[in-house]
Design a protein around this motif. Structure first.
Motif, PDB file in Angstrom:
ATOM      1  N   PRO A   1       0.835  -1.211   0.000  1.00 29.37           N
ATOM      2  CA  PRO A   1       0.000   0.000   0.000  1.00 29.37           C
ATOM      3  C   PRO A   1       0.866   1.256   0.000  1.00 29.37           C
ATOM      4  O   PRO A   1       1.931   1.291   0.621  1.00 29.37           O
ATOM      5  N   VAL A   2       0.405   2.269  -0.706  1.00 29.04           N
ATOM      6  CA  VAL A   2       1.155   3.524  -0.789  1.00 29.04           C
ATOM      7  C   VAL A   2       0.278   4.673  -0.320  1.00 29.04           C
ATOM      8  O   VAL A   2      -0.953   4.596  -0.353  1.00 29.04           O
ATOM      9  N   GLU A   3       0.923   5.729   0.124  1.00 28.20           N
ATOM     10  CA  GLU A   3       0.206   6.890   0.630  1.00 28.20           C
ATOM     11  C   GLU A   3      -0.134   7.859  -0.494  1.00 28.20           C
ATOM     12  O   GLU A   3       0.716   8.163  -1.343  1.00 28.20           O
ATOM     13  N   ARG A   4      -1.326   8.328  -0.487  1.00 31.14           N
ATOM     14  CA  ARG A   4      -1.732   9.344  -1.455  1.00 31.14           C
ATOM     15  C   ARG A   4      -1.201  10.699  -0.998  1.00 31.14           C
ATOM     16  O   ARG A   4      -1.483  11.136   0.126  1.00 31.14           O
ATOM     17  N   PRO A   5      -0.422  11.388  -1.828  1.00 31.38           N
ATOM     18  CA  PRO A   5       0.096  12.700  -1.421  1.00 31.38           C
ATOM     19  C   PRO A   5      -1.040  13.687  -1.168  1.00 31.38           C
ATOM     20  O   PRO A   5      -2.068  13.657  -1.851  1.00 31.38           O
ATOM     21  N   ALA A   6      -0.840  14.536  -0.200  1.00 29.19           N
ATOM     22  CA  ALA A   6      -1.896  15.484   0.176  1.00 29.19           C
ATOM     23  C   ALA A   6      -2.114  16.543  -0.900  1.00 29.19           C
ATOM     24  O   ALA A   6      -3.212  17.084  -1.030  1.00 29.19           O
ATOM     25  N   ASP A   7      -1.071  16.849  -1.675  1.00 28.74           N
ATOM     26  CA  ASP A   7      -1.143  17.986  -2.590  1.00 28.74           C
ATOM     27  C   ASP A   7      -1.303  17.588  -4.051  1.00 28.74           C
ATOM     28  O   ASP A   7      -1.311  18.441  -4.932  1.00 28.74           O
ATOM     29  N   LYS A   8      -1.431  16.275  -4.355  1.00 25.74           N
ATOM     30  CA  LYS A   8      -1.556  15.892  -5.757  1.00 25.74           C
ATOM     31  C   LYS A   8      -2.243  14.541  -5.893  1.00 25.74           C
ATOM     32  O   LYS A   8      -2.334  13.776  -4.931  1.00 25.74           O
ATOM     33  N   ASP A   9      -2.723  14.272  -7.088  1.00 24.10           N
ATOM     34  CA  ASP A   9      -3.310  12.977  -7.387  1.00 24.10           C
ATOM     35  C   ASP A   9      -2.228  11.911  -7.328  1.00 24.10           C
ATOM     36  O   ASP A   9      -1.074  12.153  -7.684  1.00 24.10           O
ATOM     37  N   LEU A  10      -2.608  10.699  -6.903  1.00 20.51           N
ATOM     38  CA  LEU A  10      -1.637   9.623  -6.762  1.00 20.51           C
ATOM     39  C   LEU A  10      -0.915   9.331  -8.069  1.00 20.51           C
ATOM     40  O   LEU A  10       0.295   9.083  -8.096  1.00 20.51           O
ATOM     41  N   ASN A  11      -1.635   9.366  -9.179  1.00 22.81           N
ATOM     42  CA  ASN A  11      -1.029   9.068 -10.479  1.00 22.81           C
ATOM     43  C   ASN A  11      -0.113  10.176 -10.978  1.00 22.81           C
ATOM     44  O   ASN A  11       0.533  10.014 -12.016  1.00 22.81           O
TER      45      ASN A  11
END
Length: 208
Positions: free
Chosen positions: A55-65
């Motif tokens: 599992p990876v963390e979704r960045p707060a300031d951008k879309d995961l992709n």
């Protein structure tokens, strides 16, 4: 020269490219892409294939992709390390070489790594040592589209993928001993862990 994306205990095909190339570039400046070998591997179980996903963390300031692969953080969600190690024990405890390699690989499921890219590179180095693969590896210094690459660079970034892989005439999934083959049939191009646990040092001959 081969160009590869980073992988989590990547498939045999990925390590074949690493073993056969005079030099290999690992893509360090692409954006993360879901449902790829960057954070998943596929192992063989008594019930067939099983996918293990980091599992990876979704960045707060951008879309995961849109997150640069080197900036992608590993999540501690769901006790995944313990679950992955338990799955490997269940799948390979009866394989010829699981106990032989367990102490070398267990630390990857005990130690916390912050970034997926760093984690994958450490895995790659360890697996290469265990299989006596001696690659020459460098990292890209910028992202280059496939059509803009030099003619002497063979781009496998979108060839070696779990779903809808592109044709690769230089790779054939050659059969070898697998624990559950009598039940499931031979399962080709699984995680390098499958080759390592079943074939041990002879696994390198399947990477040619």
């Amino acid at each position: 020269m081969n160009l590869l994306s980073t992988t989590y205990f990547g498939p045999i095909q990925w390590y074949q490219k690493l073993n056969m190339a005079d030099a290999t570039l690992i893509e360090a400046h692409e954006n993360y892409c879901k449902q790829t070998y960057r954070n998943r591997c596929i192992i063989a179980t008594a019930n067939g294939k099983q996918v293990l996903t980091v599992p990876v963390e979704r960045p707060a300031d951008k879309d995961l992709n849109r997150c640069p692969i080197r900036d992608l953080r590993i999540s501690d969600h769901g006790r995944w390390r313990q679950l992955h190690w338990n799955a490997l024990q269940s799948a390979y405890s009866e394989s010829p070489f699981f106990e032989y390699y367990a102490d070398d690989l267990r630390p990857f499921f005990e130690r916390r790594y912050d970034f997926l890219f760093d984690f994958n590179i450490e895995i790659c180095h360890t697996v290469c040592q265990l299989l006596d693969v001696r690659p020459t590896i460098a990292f890209t210094d910028q992202y280059t589209k496939h059509e803009d690459l030099p003619s002497d660079v063979f781009d496998y970034r979108n060839v070696i993928v779990p779903k809808h892989p592109l044709a690769d005439p230089l790779f054939t999934a050659r059969p070898y001993y697998q624990v559950f083959a009598a039940k499931t049939g031979f399962l080709g191009n699984l995680s390098i862990l499958d080759l390592l646990f079943n074939m041990g040092p002879e696994g390198i001959f399947l990477l040619q």
